[in-house]
Design a protein around this motif. Structure first.
Motif, mmCIF file in Angstrom:
data_model
loop_
_atom_site.group_PDB
_atom_site.id
_atom_site.type_symbol
_atom_site.label_atom_id
_atom_site.label_comp_id
_atom_site.label_asym_id
_atom_site.label_seq_id
_atom_site.Cartn_x
_atom_site.Cartn_y
_atom_site.Cartn_z
ATOM 1 N N GLY A 175 -37.596 8.933 11.138
ATOM 2 C CA GLY A 175 -38.529 9.883 10.283
ATOM 3 C C GLY A 175 -39.260 10.673 11.347
ATOM 4 N N LEU A 176 -39.509 11.996 10.756
ATOM 5 C CA LEU A 176 -40.455 12.854 11.393
ATOM 6 C C LEU A 176 -41.354 13.710 10.329
ATOM 7 C CD1 LEU A 176 -38.164 14.586 14.208
ATOM 8 C CD2 LEU A 176 -40.215 13.408 14.573
ATOM 9 N N LEU A 177 -42.592 13.461 10.398
ATOM 10 C CA LEU A 177 -43.518 14.038 9.599
ATOM 11 C C LEU A 177 -44.386 15.066 10.259
ATOM 12 C CD1 LEU A 177 -44.459 10.993 7.354
ATOM 13 C CD2 LEU A 177 -42.833 12.663 6.617
ATOM 14 N N GLY A 178 -44.670 16.248 9.577
ATOM 15 C CA GLY A 178 -45.831 17.126 10.160
ATOM 16 C C GLY A 178 -45.715 18.369 9.272
ATOM 17 N N LYS A 179 -46.430 19.261 10.223
ATOM 18 C CA LYS A 179 -46.667 20.597 9.529
ATOM 19 C C LYS A 179 -46.254 21.630 10.506
ATOM 20 C CE LYS A 179 -50.896 19.440 7.039
ATOM 21 N NZ LYS A 179 -52.238 19.752 6.939
ATOM 22 N N LEU A 180 -45.704 22.633 9.855
ATOM 23 C CA LEU A 180 -45.230 23.897 10.740
ATOM 24 C C LEU A 180 -45.674 25.164 10.206
ATOM 25 C CD1 LEU A 180 -42.610 25.411 9.217
ATOM 26 C CD2 LEU A 180 -41.337 23.470 9.786
ATOM 27 N N ARG A 181 -45.513 26.087 11.231
ATOM 28 C CA ARG A 181 -45.696 27.647 10.904
ATOM 29 C C ARG A 181 -44.803 28.267 11.370
ATOM 30 N NH1 ARG A 181 -51.118 28.479 13.711
ATOM 31 N NH2 ARG A 181 -50.029 26.688 15.299
ATOM 32 N N TRP A 182 -44.517 29.664 10.581
ATOM 33 C CA TRP A 182 -43.344 30.556 11.164
ATOM 34 C C TRP A 182 -44.362 31.554 11.735
ATOM 35 C CZ3 TRP A 182 -38.932 28.149 10.247
ATOM 36 C CH2 TRP A 182 -38.899 27.439 9.165
ATOM 37 N N LYS A 183 -43.692 32.260 12.904
ATOM 38 C CA LYS A 183 -44.191 33.338 13.455
ATOM 39 C C LYS A 183 -43.107 34.292 13.802
ATOM 40 C CE LYS A 183 -46.454 34.666 17.842
ATOM 41 N NZ LYS A 183 -45.382 35.825 18.313
ATOM 42 N N ALA A 184 -43.292 35.376 13.066
ATOM 43 C CA ALA A 184 -42.435 36.707 13.264
ATOM 44 C C ALA A 184 -43.326 37.828 13.747
ATOM 45 C CB ALA A 184 -41.771 36.968 11.650
ATOM 46 N N GLY A 185 -43.077 38.348 14.809
ATOM 47 C CA GLY A 185 -43.856 39.351 15.653
ATOM 48 C C GLY A 185 -45.165 38.772 15.769
ATOM 49 N N ALA A 186 -46.146 39.682 14.947
ATOM 50 C CA ALA A 186 -47.514 39.296 15.349
ATOM 51 C C ALA A 186 -47.895 38.480 13.963
ATOM 52 C CB ALA A 186 -48.390 40.610 15.250
ATOM 53 N N ILE A 187 -47.186 38.206 12.920
ATOM 54 C CA ILE A 187 -47.186 37.588 11.735
ATOM 55 C C ILE A 187 -47.285 36.043 11.682
ATOM 56 C CG2 ILE A 187 -46.942 37.402 9.343
ATOM 57 C CD1 ILE A 187 -45.983 40.335 9.435
ATOM 58 N N THR A 189 -47.240 32.423 9.422
ATOM 59 C CA THR A 189 -47.980 31.758 7.937
ATOM 60 C C THR A 189 -48.723 30.859 8.205
ATOM 61 O OG1 THR A 189 -45.838 30.378 8.245
ATOM 62 C CG2 THR A 189 -45.280 32.676 7.534
ATOM 63 N N GLY A 190 -49.044 30.365 6.950
ATOM 64 C CA GLY A 190 -49.856 29.217 7.067
ATOM 65 C C GLY A 190 -48.996 27.961 7.201
ATOM 66 N N HIS A 191 -49.615 26.719 7.293
ATOM 67 C CA HIS A 191 -49.170 25.564 7.360
ATOM 68 C C HIS A 191 -48.153 25.143 6.151
ATOM 69 C CE1 HIS A 191 -52.042 24.869 10.825
ATOM 70 N NE2 HIS A 191 -50.954 24.412 11.506
ATOM 71 N N ASN A 192 -46.908 24.758 6.496
ATOM 72 C CA ASN A 192 -46.064 24.148 5.662
ATOM 73 C C ASN A 192 -45.848 22.661 6.225
ATOM 74 O OD1 ASN A 192 -45.227 26.394 3.577
ATOM 75 N ND2 ASN A 192 -44.991 27.329 5.753
ATOM 76 N N GLU A 193 -45.900 21.643 5.043
ATOM 77 C CA GLU A 193 -45.611 20.256 5.486
ATOM 78 C C GLU A 193 -44.064 20.128 5.427
ATOM 79 O OE1 GLU A 193 -47.269 17.679 2.653
ATOM 80 O OE2 GLU A 193 -49.141 17.792 3.379
ATOM 81 N N PHE A 194 -43.597 19.463 6.275
ATOM 82 C CA PHE A 194 -42.248 19.292 6.650
ATOM 83 C C PHE A 194 -41.721 17.616 6.903
ATOM 84 C CE2 PHE A 194 -43.231 19.255 10.982
ATOM 85 C CZ PHE A 194 -42.024 18.532 11.770
ATOM 86 N N SER A 195 -40.604 17.210 6.558
ATOM 87 C CA SER A 195 -40.225 15.871 6.744
ATOM 88 C C SER A 195 -38.637 15.825 7.195
ATOM 89 C CB SER A 195 -40.350 15.115 5.752
ATOM 90 O OG SER A 195 -39.442 15.281 4.620
ATOM 91 N N VAL A 196 -38.221 15.094 8.056
ATOM 92 C CA VAL A 196 -37.144 15.039 8.788
ATOM 93 C C VAL A 196 -36.638 13.413 8.526
ATOM 94 C CG1 VAL A 196 -35.429 15.438 10.581
ATOM 95 C CG2 VAL A 196 -37.310 16.732 10.125
ATOM 96 N N THR A 197 -35.462 13.047 7.962
ATOM 97 C CA THR A 197 -35.091 11.703 7.652
ATOM 98 C C THR A 197 -33.467 11.868 8.315
ATOM 99 O OG1 THR A 197 -36.348 11.638 5.897
ATOM 100 C CG2 THR A 197 -34.564 9.890 6.312
ATOM 101 N N CYS A 198 -33.495 11.028 9.296
ATOM 102 C CA CYS A 198 -32.257 10.921 9.943
ATOM 103 C C CYS A 198 -31.612 9.457 9.700
ATOM 104 C CB CYS A 198 -32.239 11.101 11.516
ATOM 105 S SG CYS A 198 -32.863 12.601 11.913
ATOM 106 N N SER A 199 -30.447 9.355 9.197
ATOM 107 C CA SER A 199 -29.818 7.983 9.011
ATOM 108 C C SER A 199 -28.997 7.804 10.360
ATOM 109 C CB SER A 199 -28.710 8.156 7.960
ATOM 110 O OG SER A 199 -29.715 8.388 6.669
ATOM 111 N N VAL A 200 -29.131 6.562 10.813
ATOM 112 C CA VAL A 200 -28.672 6.262 12.345
ATOM 113 C C VAL A 200 -27.933 4.909 12.020
ATOM 114 C CG1 VAL A 200 -28.832 5.954 14.568
ATOM 115 C CG2 VAL A 200 -30.325 7.524 13.464
ATOM 116 N N LEU A 201 -26.336 5.067 12.012
ATOM 117 C CA LEU A 201 -25.785 3.768 12.088
ATOM 118 C C LEU A 201 -25.295 3.627 13.585
ATOM 119 C CD1 LEU A 201 -24.466 1.694 10.429
ATOM 120 C CD2 LEU A 201 -22.522 3.141 10.125
#
Length: 224
Positions: A175-187, A189-201
């Motif tokens: 699992g990965l948890l955190g916050k991300l922001r998008w950057k387009a040119g000089a713009i 965005t604010g923080h968005n929470e994200f989560s990643v879940t990888c099933s590993v066999l």
């Protein structure tokens, strides 16, 4: 002897009537100008809002960000012990590819934590990762070393992990948890929470340490 002419009649407009007429006419002109001004302002505001909406839509269509993609490409276990009451002590390493599919948008990752779970229970301490900036349309390799501290678990979790070791196959979730922001040119965005879940066999035999074979393609789900 000449006859006297009657005096000429003088038709005078009453001053009060003249003043009232001018006041009435001036009031009508002022009211007309006020209505015209309000109508012009409403028209201007409508056009301005329409232009803003069209511009926003165009920018969104051009710069709309797609979710980042994550793939586990390798896994290793260097320590895996179960002790009473029960505790699980382990050290694991995962190599993960983080891909930014956006051609016009970069990504900032902040406050990232990673962990490993088994049967929906966390079996490692959460490890904080340094902030990450990912360029447009690029791939970053993440080497995640997780564990080192014993974690209390339920008895069925400890027994299930021992049984999986006996059969030689174990299913874990990275699992990965955190916050991300998008950057387009000089713009940015604010923080968005994200989560990643990888099933590993992966294949795992009791007592083996090191690189483990991945069974199938690990699937990673990204939520923002």
């Amino acid at each position: 002897m000449a006859e006297e002419q009657p005096p000429a009649e003088h038709h005078l407009t009453h001053p009060k009537m003249t003043e009232e007429g001018h006041i009435k006419k001036g009031g009508m002109i002022s009211a007309y100008r006020l209505r015209y001004s309000r109508r012009g302002f409403c028209t201007f505001l409508t056009i301005l809002l329409l232009l803003i909406a069209i511009t926003t839509l165009i920018l969104w269509l051009i710069y709309r960000p797609y979710k980042p993609q994550f793939t586990v490409v390798s896994a290793a276990i260097y320590d895996l012990n179960t002790t009473s009451p029960p505790f699980i002590s382990t050290t694991m390493q995962f190599t993960v590819l983080a891909r930014n599919p956006n051609r016009r948008v970069s990504i900032y990752y902040d406050n990232i934590y990673t962990y490993v779970s088994y049967k929906n229970q966390v079996i490692t301490p959460q490890v904080m990762l340094p902030p990450l900036f990912q360029e447009k349309h690029s791939t970053v390799v993440l080497s995640l070393v997780i564990g080192g501290t014993p974690v209390p678990v339920a008895l069925d979790v400890a027994n299930g992990l021992m049984m999986d070791e006996k059969y030689g196959v174990v299913s874990l979730r990275l699992g990965l948890l955190g916050k991300l922001r998008w950057k387009a040119g000089a713009i940015r965005t604010g923080h968005n929470e994200f989560s990643v879940t990888c099933s590993v066999l992966m294949g795992l035999t009791k007592g083996f340490v090191g690189q483990l074979p991945l069974l199938g393609d690990p699937e990673c789900k990204v939520d923002i």
